[in-house]
Write a protein that holds these residues in place. Structure first.
Motif, PDB file in Angstrom:
ATOM      1  N   VAL A  20     -17.495 -42.196 -32.949  1.00 20.64           N
ATOM      2  CA  VAL A  20     -17.076 -41.493 -34.160  1.00 20.64           C
ATOM      3  C   VAL A  20     -17.524 -40.042 -34.039  1.00 20.64           C
ATOM      4  CG1 VAL A  20     -17.377 -41.308 -36.663  1.00 20.64           C
ATOM      5  CG2 VAL A  20     -17.194 -43.553 -35.597  1.00 20.64           C
ATOM      6  N   LEU A  21     -16.600 -39.129 -34.282  1.00 20.19           N
ATOM      7  CA  LEU A  21     -16.910 -37.706 -34.303  1.00 20.19           C
ATOM      8  C   LEU A  21     -16.795 -37.246 -35.742  1.00 20.19           C
ATOM      9  CD1 LEU A  21     -14.716 -36.691 -31.239  1.00 20.19           C
ATOM     10  CD2 LEU A  21     -17.137 -37.331 -31.259  1.00 20.19           C
ATOM     11  N   GLN A  22     -17.889 -36.749 -36.290  1.00 20.42           N
ATOM     12  CA  GLN A  22     -17.905 -36.342 -37.692  1.00 20.42           C
ATOM     13  C   GLN A  22     -18.061 -34.832 -37.765  1.00 20.42           C
ATOM     14  OE1 GLN A  22     -20.415 -38.504 -40.452  1.00 20.42           O
ATOM     15  NE2 GLN A  22     -21.097 -36.573 -41.308  1.00 20.42           N
ATOM     16  N   ALA A  23     -17.103 -34.183 -38.382  1.00 21.15           N
ATOM     17  CA  ALA A  23     -17.169 -32.737 -38.588  1.00 21.15           C
ATOM     18  C   ALA A  23     -17.330 -32.475 -40.069  1.00 21.15           C
ATOM     19  CB  ALA A  23     -15.902 -32.073 -38.070  1.00 21.15           C
ATOM     20  N   ALA A  24     -18.371 -31.725 -40.424  1.00 23.87           N
ATOM     21  CA  ALA A  24     -18.636 -31.465 -41.837  1.00 23.87           C
ATOM     22  C   ALA A  24     -19.058 -30.004 -42.018  1.00 23.87           C
ATOM     23  CB  ALA A  24     -19.730 -32.389 -42.341  1.00 23.87           C
ATOM     24  N   PRO A  25     -18.270 -29.219 -42.745  1.00 25.11           N
ATOM     25  CA  PRO A  25     -18.625 -27.813 -42.936  1.00 25.11           C
ATOM     26  C   PRO A  25     -19.858 -27.617 -43.821  1.00 25.11           C
ATOM     27  CG  PRO A  25     -16.648 -28.355 -44.170  1.00 25.11           C
ATOM     28  CD  PRO A  25     -16.995 -29.556 -43.353  1.00 25.11           C
ATOM     29  N   THR A  26     -20.170 -28.589 -44.673  1.00 24.47           N
ATOM     30  CA  THR A  26     -21.330 -28.427 -45.556  1.00 24.47           C
ATOM     31  C   THR A  26     -22.374 -29.508 -45.352  1.00 24.47           C
ATOM     32  OG1 THR A  26     -20.249 -29.705 -47.288  1.00 24.47           O
ATOM     33  CG2 THR A  26     -19.947 -27.317 -47.350  1.00 24.47           C
ATOM     34  N   GLY A  27     -22.221 -30.319 -44.333  1.00 24.40           N
ATOM     35  CA  GLY A  27     -23.182 -31.386 -44.074  1.00 24.40           C
ATOM     36  C   GLY A  27     -23.593 -31.380 -42.624  1.00 24.40           C
ATOM     37  N   TYR A  28     -23.746 -32.582 -42.067  1.00 24.65           N
ATOM     38  CA  TYR A  28     -24.097 -32.724 -40.658  1.00 24.65           C
ATOM     39  C   TYR A  28     -22.838 -32.978 -39.849  1.00 24.65           C
ATOM     40  CZ  TYR A  28     -28.924 -33.467 -42.212  1.00 24.65           C
ATOM     41  OH  TYR A  28     -30.153 -33.324 -42.772  1.00 24.65           O
ATOM     42  N   THR A  29     -22.705 -32.269 -38.747  1.00 29.38           N
ATOM     43  CA  THR A  29     -21.691 -32.607 -37.762  1.00 29.38           C
ATOM     44  C   THR A  29     -22.392 -33.503 -36.761  1.00 29.38           C
ATOM     45  OG1 THR A  29     -20.488 -30.555 -38.101  1.00 29.38           O
ATOM     46  CG2 THR A  29     -20.147 -31.678 -36.002  1.00 29.38           C
ATOM     47  N   ALA A  30     -21.743 -34.627 -36.385  1.00 27.27           N
ATOM     48  CA  ALA A  30     -22.435 -35.581 -35.531  1.00 27.27           C
ATOM     49  C   ALA A  30     -21.471 -36.252 -34.574  1.00 27.27           C
ATOM     50  CB  ALA A  30     -23.124 -36.643 -36.378  1.00 27.27           C
ATOM     51  N   ILE A  31     -22.040 -36.712 -33.459  1.00 27.16           N
ATOM     52  CA  ILE A  31     -21.320 -37.525 -32.488  1.00 27.16           C
ATOM     53  C   ILE A  31     -22.062 -38.853 -32.411  1.00 27.16           C
ATOM     54  CG2 ILE A  31     -20.579 -37.766 -30.095  1.00 27.16           C
ATOM     55  CD1 ILE A  31     -20.621 -34.673 -29.942  1.00 27.16           C
ATOM     56  N   VAL A  32     -21.337 -39.928 -32.690  1.00 27.61           N
ATOM     57  CA  VAL A  32     -21.943 -41.260 -32.746  1.00 27.61           C
ATOM     58  C   VAL A  32     -21.283 -42.142 -31.693  1.00 27.61           C
ATOM     59  CG1 VAL A  32     -22.452 -43.237 -34.242  1.00 27.61           C
ATOM     60  CG2 VAL A  32     -22.274 -40.947 -35.233  1.00 27.61           C
ATOM     61  N   ARG A  33     -22.094 -42.780 -30.866  1.00 22.74           N
ATOM     62  CA  ARG A  33     -21.589 -43.690 -29.825  1.00 22.74           C
ATOM     63  C   ARG A  33     -21.152 -45.019 -30.455  1.00 22.74           C
ATOM     64  NH1 ARG A  33     -22.108 -42.755 -24.694  1.00 22.74           N
ATOM     65  NH2 ARG A  33     -22.342 -44.958 -24.187  1.00 22.74           N
ATOM     66  N   PRO A  34     -20.373 -45.832 -29.748  1.00 25.29           N
ATOM     67  CA  PRO A  34     -19.910 -47.113 -30.297  1.00 25.29           C
ATOM     68  C   PRO A  34     -21.039 -48.067 -30.687  1.00 25.29           C
ATOM     69  CG  PRO A  34     -18.628 -46.542 -28.367  1.00 25.29           C
ATOM     70  CD  PRO A  34     -19.740 -45.540 -28.459  1.00 25.29           C
ATOM     71  N   ASP A  35     -22.220 -47.903 -30.106  1.00 27.80           N
ATOM     72  CA  ASP A  35     -23.348 -48.764 -30.470  1.00 27.80           C
ATOM     73  C   ASP A  35     -24.093 -48.259 -31.705  1.00 27.80           C
ATOM     74  OD1 ASP A  35     -24.656 -46.561 -29.455  1.00 27.80           O
ATOM     75  OD2 ASP A  35     -25.729 -47.642 -27.876  1.00 27.80           O
ATOM     76  N   GLY A  36     -23.586 -47.178 -32.339  1.00 30.37           N
ATOM     77  CA  GLY A  36     -24.189 -46.649 -33.556  1.00 30.37           C
ATOM     78  C   GLY A  36     -25.257 -45.598 -33.325  1.00 30.37           C
ATOM     79  N   ARG A  37     -25.519 -45.271 -32.076  1.00 35.15           N
ATOM     80  CA  ARG A  37     -26.554 -44.276 -31.768  1.00 35.15           C
ATOM     81  C   ARG A  37     -25.973 -42.879 -31.923  1.00 35.15           C
ATOM     82  NH1 ARG A  37     -28.636 -43.476 -25.882  1.00 35.15           N
ATOM     83  NH2 ARG A  37     -26.473 -44.075 -25.736  1.00 35.15           N
ATOM     84  N   VAL A  38     -26.701 -42.014 -32.625  1.00 39.48           N
ATOM     85  CA  VAL A  38     -26.290 -40.626 -32.798  1.00 39.48           C
ATOM     86  C   VAL A  38     -26.764 -39.857 -31.568  1.00 39.48           C
ATOM     87  CG1 VAL A  38     -26.489 -38.546 -34.212  1.00 39.48           C
ATOM     88  CG2 VAL A  38     -26.425 -40.789 -35.305  1.00 39.48           C
ATOM     89  N   VAL A  39     -25.824 -39.317 -30.787  1.00 42.23           N
ATOM     90  CA  VAL A  39     -26.198 -38.610 -29.553  1.00 42.23           C
ATOM     91  C   VAL A  39     -26.290 -37.105 -29.753  1.00 42.23           C
ATOM     92  CG1 VAL A  39     -25.357 -40.388 -27.988  1.00 42.23           C
ATOM     93  CG2 VAL A  39     -23.808 -38.604 -28.750  1.00 42.23           C
ATOM     94  N   ALA A  40     -25.661 -36.589 -30.801  1.00 42.51           N
ATOM     95  CA  ALA A  40     -25.752 -35.157 -31.100  1.00 42.51           C
ATOM     96  C   ALA A  40     -25.530 -34.979 -32.597  1.00 42.51           C
ATOM     97  CB  ALA A  40     -24.729 -34.369 -30.307  1.00 42.51           C
ATOM     98  N   GLN A  41     -26.328 -34.088 -33.192  1.00 47.45           N
ATOM     99  CA  GLN A  41     -26.197 -33.833 -34.621  1.00 47.45           C
ATOM    100  C   GLN A  41     -26.610 -32.390 -34.894  1.00 47.45           C
ATOM    101  OE1 GLN A  41     -27.818 -36.831 -37.238  1.00 47.45           O
ATOM    102  NE2 GLN A  41     -28.366 -35.305 -38.757  1.00 47.45           N
ATOM    103  N   SER A  42     -25.829 -31.708 -35.712  1.00 50.07           N
ATOM    104  CA  SER A  42     -26.133 -30.323 -36.054  1.00 50.07           C
ATOM    105  C   SER A  42     -27.190 -30.271 -37.151  1.00 50.07           C
ATOM    106  CB  SER A  42     -24.867 -29.620 -36.539  1.00 50.07           C
ATOM    107  OG  SER A  42     -24.499 -30.130 -37.814  1.00 50.07           O
ATOM    108  N   GLN A  43     -27.683 -29.078 -37.397  1.00 49.23           N
ATOM    109  CA  GLN A  43     -28.558 -28.866 -38.543  1.00 49.23           C
ATOM    110  C   GLN A  43     -27.680 -28.877 -39.805  1.00 49.23           C
ATOM    111  OE1 GLN A  43     -31.902 -28.697 -38.378  1.00 49.23           O
ATOM    112  NE2 GLN A  43     -31.622 -29.139 -36.201  1.00 49.23           N
TER     113      GLN A  43
END
Length: 110
Positions: A20-43
């Motif tokens: 799952v790739l989550q893009a959020a202009p006012t929250g956290y942008t994150a990259i989540v692997r299929p096992d649910g682990r967050v591999v990258a997250q913005s401030q």
């Protein structure tokens, strides 16, 4: 609330077995692997570019193939089976032994 959105993205990744790739202009942008682990997250609310290698999948997930049918079937069976113990108890009471009073006149009082 932004942390809740990342938690929902993690849950969705686990449900679908997809990254799952989550893009959020006012929250956290994150990259989540299929096992649910967050591999990258913005401030929080920080403009940032995230990069990661994610596994690609093709084909349909089980839910996409079956839809709501299995869930609705189980719910329907549970709802229909719920009153069965009550009906059995009522039937036992109705068909059970009658109570008879000794010396009781069925025509009394008139």
């Amino acid at each position: 609330m932004p942390a809740t959105e990342v938690a929902a993205a993690r849950m969705r990744a686990l449900e679908t077995d997809r990254a799952v790739l989550q893009a959020a202009p006012t929250g956290y942008t994150a990259i989540v692997r299929p096992d649910g682990r967050v591999v990258a997250q913005s401030q929080l609310s920080a403009p940032e570019v995230l990069t990661a290698t994610i596994p690609l999948h093709s084909g349909l997930t089980t839910y996409v193939r079956t839809g709501d049918g299995p869930v609705l079937t189980v719910v329907t069976l549970v709802l229909l089976a719920g009153p069965l113990p009550l009906l059995r108890r009522a039937r036992k009471r109705r068909n059970g032994p009658a109570v008879r009073l000794i010396g009781h006149d069925p025509g009394w009082p008139r």
